[in-house]
Design a protein around this motif. Structure first.
Motif, short mmCIF file in Angstrom:
data_model
loop_
_atom_site.label_atom_id
_atom_site.label_comp_id
_atom_site.label_asym_id
_atom_site.label_seq_id
_atom_site.Cartn_x
_atom_site.Cartn_y
_atom_site.Cartn_z
N TYR A 1 0.85 -1.20 0.00
CA TYR A 1 0.00 0.00 0.00
C TYR A 1 0.89 1.25 0.00
N GLN A 2 0.73 2.05 -1.03
CA GLN A 2 1.59 3.24 -1.18
C GLN A 2 0.89 4.52 -0.76
N ASP A 3 -0.45 4.48 -0.70
CA ASP A 3 -1.20 5.69 -0.38
C ASP A 3 -2.15 5.43 0.78
N LEU A 4 -1.75 5.88 1.96
CA LEU A 4 -2.60 5.74 3.14
C LEU A 4 -3.16 7.11 3.48
N PRO A 5 -4.36 7.16 4.07
CA PRO A 5 -4.92 8.46 4.45
C PRO A 5 -4.03 9.16 5.48
N ILE A 6 -3.73 10.44 5.24
CA ILE A 6 -2.96 11.25 6.18
C ILE A 6 -3.75 12.52 6.46
N TYR A 7 -3.92 12.86 7.73
CA TYR A 7 -4.61 14.10 8.07
C TYR A 7 -3.96 14.72 9.30
N THR A 8 -4.37 15.93 9.63
CA THR A 8 -3.74 16.67 10.72
C THR A 8 -4.71 16.81 11.88
N GLN A 9 -4.20 16.58 13.09
CA GLN A 9 -5.00 16.77 14.30
C GLN A 9 -4.13 17.45 15.34
#
Ligand code: MN
Length: 301
Positions: free
Chosen positions: A139-147
């Protein structure tokens, strides 16, 4: 907020994978064998290998589990009996579903940077899926977000409007939180899950208490959140899941339900049975030798 007084701190131990690669092993321990279906948690590095050295784990088999590799720094080359030859790079996950049987090797490719930092976990397959055909996914694209200033990578599961593509067969969570500048956040937890938290780099405090490297913070079900505070350049791994109620036997690289299944898998590896295929590659290294069965597994039914 639910009280966190029932959390436990469980000291890991140093183990060796392959021939000579040291890791911190947080799960299993005498006190905690699983967190959800997560049944194995190693923290590798961060370490700098000398030139020409590195991780060299020759061909070996697996049954009844998924191996899950989270690559933070460096590269590892994965070779398996399905013919896959993949170099995993930082920010990627490798998921190998052993099912009825697979074999693979993990070696350090010739790279300019000798640095390696990764976490390797196993996920016990539920009875409904543990005999499935083996498969491998990178898997090369995992969800990334900011908290709250943390960069959150959703490794496994669904939360905060994001869903990880990593395919698992029981309700699980995997999160990597990275803080560049240091900070604090209140991380919401699913109270039907139990959770494990590991400090991967930097100084990390959970609910106000510093969590030493190599120690697991275990939070039983019922908690609705946990407070995470870190120094600058810090990284935290959070795993969770619904408590896994199936009785499993973990021996060497096998996850099974009975001693007979272990004995058969061991004999199949010795006999080079087709079940495990072949890692047919000149760089795969030396096939690992299975240890002798321990007393309690010998001749058991
Ligand atoms: Mn393996």
């Amino acid at each position: 907020m639910t009280t966190q007084s029932n959390a436990e701190r469980i000291e890991g131990r140093i183990a060796v994978i392959g021939v000579d690669t040291p890791v911190a092993r947080l799960v299993p321990s005498r006190h905690r064998r699983t967190i959800g279906a997560w049944c194995f948690l190693d923290h590798l590095g961060p370490a700098d290998f000398a030139p020409g050295e590195g991780m060299n784990v020759g061909p070996h088999p697996h049954i009844g589990l998924q191996t899950f590799t989270w690559m933070i720094e460096g590269e590892v080359r994965h070779l398996d009996s399905l013919g896959n030859d993949i170099v995993i790079t930082p920010g990627q996950v490798n998921l190998m579903t052993a099912g009825h049987g697979i074999s693979h090797a993990e070696v350090t490719p010739p790279v300019t940077s000798p640095r390696v930092h990764a976490s390797q976990l196993w996920i016990a397959l539920p009875d409904s899926h543990r005999h499935m055909h083996p498969q491998f996914q990178n898997y090369q694209d995992l969800p990334i977000y900011t908290q709250d200033g943390f960069s959150v990578t959703l490794l496994v599961g669904a939360r905060d409007g994001h869903t990880s593509p990593v395919e698992v067969y029981t309700p699980l969570l995997g999160l990597d939180l990275y803080s560049k500048d240091g900070g604090t956040t209140q991380l919401a937890l699913n109270p039907t899950f139990e959770h494990g938290i590991v400090a991967l780099q930097g100084t990390v405090a959970i609910d106000g208490e510093v969590l030493p490297h190599g120690t697991l913070h275990y939070q039983p079900t019922g908690a609705t959140s946990v407070n995470i505070q870190t120094s600058a350049d810090a990284r935290v791994l959070v795993v969770g899941g619904e408590p896994f109620t199936e009785e499993i036997i973990v021996w060497w690289n096998f996850v099974a339900r009975t001693h007979d299944e272990i004995a058969v898998a061991r004999a199949d590896w010795v006999a080079e049975a087709p079940r495990f295929g072949k890692v047919d590659h000149p760089h795969a290294g030396t096939r690992l030798t299975v240890p002798p069965l321990e007393g309690h597994l010998k001749g058991a039914h």
